[in-house]
Design a protein around this motif. Structure first.
Motif, mmCIF file in Angstrom:
data_model
loop_
_atom_site.group_PDB
_atom_site.id
_atom_site.type_symbol
_atom_site.label_atom_id
_atom_site.label_comp_id
_atom_site.label_asym_id
_atom_site.label_seq_id
_atom_site.Cartn_x
_atom_site.Cartn_y
_atom_site.Cartn_z
ATOM 1 N N LEU A 64 0.018 10.940 -5.092
ATOM 2 C CA LEU A 64 1.005 10.057 -4.467
ATOM 3 C C LEU A 64 0.400 8.729 -4.017
ATOM 4 C CD1 LEU A 64 3.043 12.659 -2.397
ATOM 5 C CD2 LEU A 64 3.756 11.471 -4.487
ATOM 6 N N CYS A 65 -0.909 8.722 -3.743
ATOM 7 C CA CYS A 65 -1.575 7.492 -3.299
ATOM 8 C C CYS A 65 -2.194 6.708 -4.451
ATOM 9 C CB CYS A 65 -2.646 7.817 -2.263
ATOM 10 S SG CYS A 65 -1.977 8.421 -0.695
ATOM 11 N N GLY A 115 0.825 -1.204 0.000
ATOM 12 C CA GLY A 115 0.000 0.000 0.000
ATOM 13 C C GLY A 115 0.851 1.241 0.000
ATOM 14 N N VAL A 116 0.256 2.335 0.432
ATOM 15 C CA VAL A 116 0.909 3.640 0.347
ATOM 16 C C VAL A 116 0.782 4.390 1.668
ATOM 17 C CG1 VAL A 116 1.112 5.770 -0.986
ATOM 18 C CG2 VAL A 116 0.141 3.732 -2.063
ATOM 19 N N ILE A 117 1.866 5.058 2.043
ATOM 20 C CA ILE A 117 1.866 5.942 3.200
ATOM 21 C C ILE A 117 2.272 7.333 2.723
ATOM 22 C CG2 ILE A 117 2.924 6.476 5.431
ATOM 23 C CD1 ILE A 117 3.535 3.417 5.649
ATOM 24 N N VAL A 118 1.538 8.338 3.161
ATOM 25 C CA VAL A 118 1.923 9.736 2.945
ATOM 26 C C VAL A 118 1.992 10.408 4.305
ATOM 27 C CG1 VAL A 118 1.240 11.982 2.023
ATOM 28 C CG2 VAL A 118 1.024 9.942 0.605
ATOM 29 N N ASN A 119 3.144 10.970 4.612
ATOM 30 C CA ASN A 119 3.336 11.708 5.862
ATOM 31 C C ASN A 119 3.351 13.209 5.573
ATOM 32 O OD1 ASN A 119 3.728 9.289 7.350
ATOM 33 N ND2 ASN A 119 5.879 9.240 6.747
ATOM 34 N N MET A 120 2.724 13.988 6.440
ATOM 35 C CA MET A 120 2.705 15.425 6.249
ATOM 36 C C MET A 120 3.892 16.047 6.970
ATOM 37 S SD MET A 120 0.905 17.351 4.346
ATOM 38 C CE MET A 120 -0.489 16.222 4.126
ATOM 39 N N ALA A 121 4.869 16.497 6.192
ATOM 40 C CA ALA A 121 6.032 17.192 6.743
ATOM 41 C C ALA A 121 5.776 18.695 6.635
ATOM 42 C CB ALA A 121 7.300 16.765 6.015
ATOM 43 N N SER A 122 6.781 19.475 6.262
ATOM 44 C CA SER A 122 6.618 20.926 6.183
ATOM 45 C C SER A 122 7.856 21.548 5.564
ATOM 46 C CB SER A 122 6.410 21.516 7.586
ATOM 47 O OG SER A 122 6.503 22.930 7.572
ATOM 48 N N VAL A 123 7.701 22.741 5.002
ATOM 49 C CA VAL A 123 8.882 23.486 4.560
ATOM 50 C C VAL A 123 9.798 23.779 5.737
ATOM 51 C CG1 VAL A 123 7.773 24.530 2.549
ATOM 52 C CG2 VAL A 123 7.662 25.705 4.763
#
Length: 254
Positions: free
Chosen positions: A230-231, A131-139
């Protein structure tokens, strides 16, 4: 293109802002969305909106900083296809005026919360064949931002976790990427301005918008569109990468 038909997706911090936009868009594209938020009413409201539009969604109240609660939730949800680690909190302060209590609070949600969800969800992704993982990072993980010491520290950790997970679970068919937004116009921004600049909200909103070279803040929908890509199967060759969506903030402000 970019369809998520019958994919089971978990979106943390899904009750408002970027998380709500992601949950809503994923449901529009056919996903069965599990909306996870500390605020039960907010989660329920998003679920109601999704269902009113003909989508499929289930709401869950969960504190991502509590590992036992996250593990129990993921076990109830069962095998999943997508995890979006979006839950997070903000903090303003420098190293010498950030209290231990505030530092620990930011780390417990923005770092441990992501770890807890990864720890509990990866077995469920593996059980589903990947499957897919998306993590929310930041500038803030890329460049120095004034008075964002704890927040920047946490988002740097999120980016590092993304790289580690992408490498460790490649053979399990699990892709992992992160997104680094610049300033996004969410309810948090409006609340921040109302609390700190009463009567000057419009003026300060314009000033904050101008800090983005493109001249405005992002919308939650724009970040959601990147998460959707991305997903989706169209991004099947992408893993271990961070994607800034920042109106040129990183490259054009330096």
């Amino acid at each position: 293109m970019f369809e998520l038909n019958d994919k089971k997706a978990v979106v943390t911090g899904g009750g408002s802002g970027i998380g709500k936009a992601i949950a809503t868009l994923f449901a529009e594209r056919g996903a069965i969305v599990h909306v996870v938020d500390l605020n039960e009413a907010a989660s329920a409201g998003v679920v109601e909106e999704i269902r009113a539009q003909g989508g499929q969604a289930v709401g869950h109240a969960c504190d991502v900083s509590r590992q036992a609660d996250v593990k129990a939730l993921m076990e109830r949800i069962g095998p999943i296809d997508i995890l979006v680690n979006n839950a997070g909190i903000a903090h303003i302060g420098k190293a010498d005026d950030t209290s231990e209590e505030d530092f620990d609070r930011v780390m417990s949600v923005n770092v441990k919360g992501v770890y807890n969800c990864l720890h509990a969800a990866i077995p469920q992704l593996r059980a589903n064949g990947g499957g897919v993982i998306v993590n929310m990072a930041s500038v803030a993980a890329w460049v120095g931002i004034k008075e964002r010491f704890a927040y920047s520290t946490g988002k740097g950790a999120v980016m590092a976790m993304t790289l580690s997970v992408a490498k460790d679970y490649l053979q399990d068919g699990i892709r992992c990427n992160s997104i680094s937004p610049g300033r996004v116009h969410t309810p948090f921004v409006d609340g921040f301005l109302a609390r700190n600049y009463p009567g000057r909200e419009a003026e300060m909103f314009a000033q904050l918008s101008k800090t983005q070279p493109i001249g405005r803040m992002a919308t939650p929908a724009e970040v959601a569109a990147l998460a959707l890509y991305l997903c989706s199967n169209e991004a099947a060759f992408i893993t271990g990468t961070d994607y800034p969506i920042d109106g040129g903030f990183i490259t054009l402000n330096t």
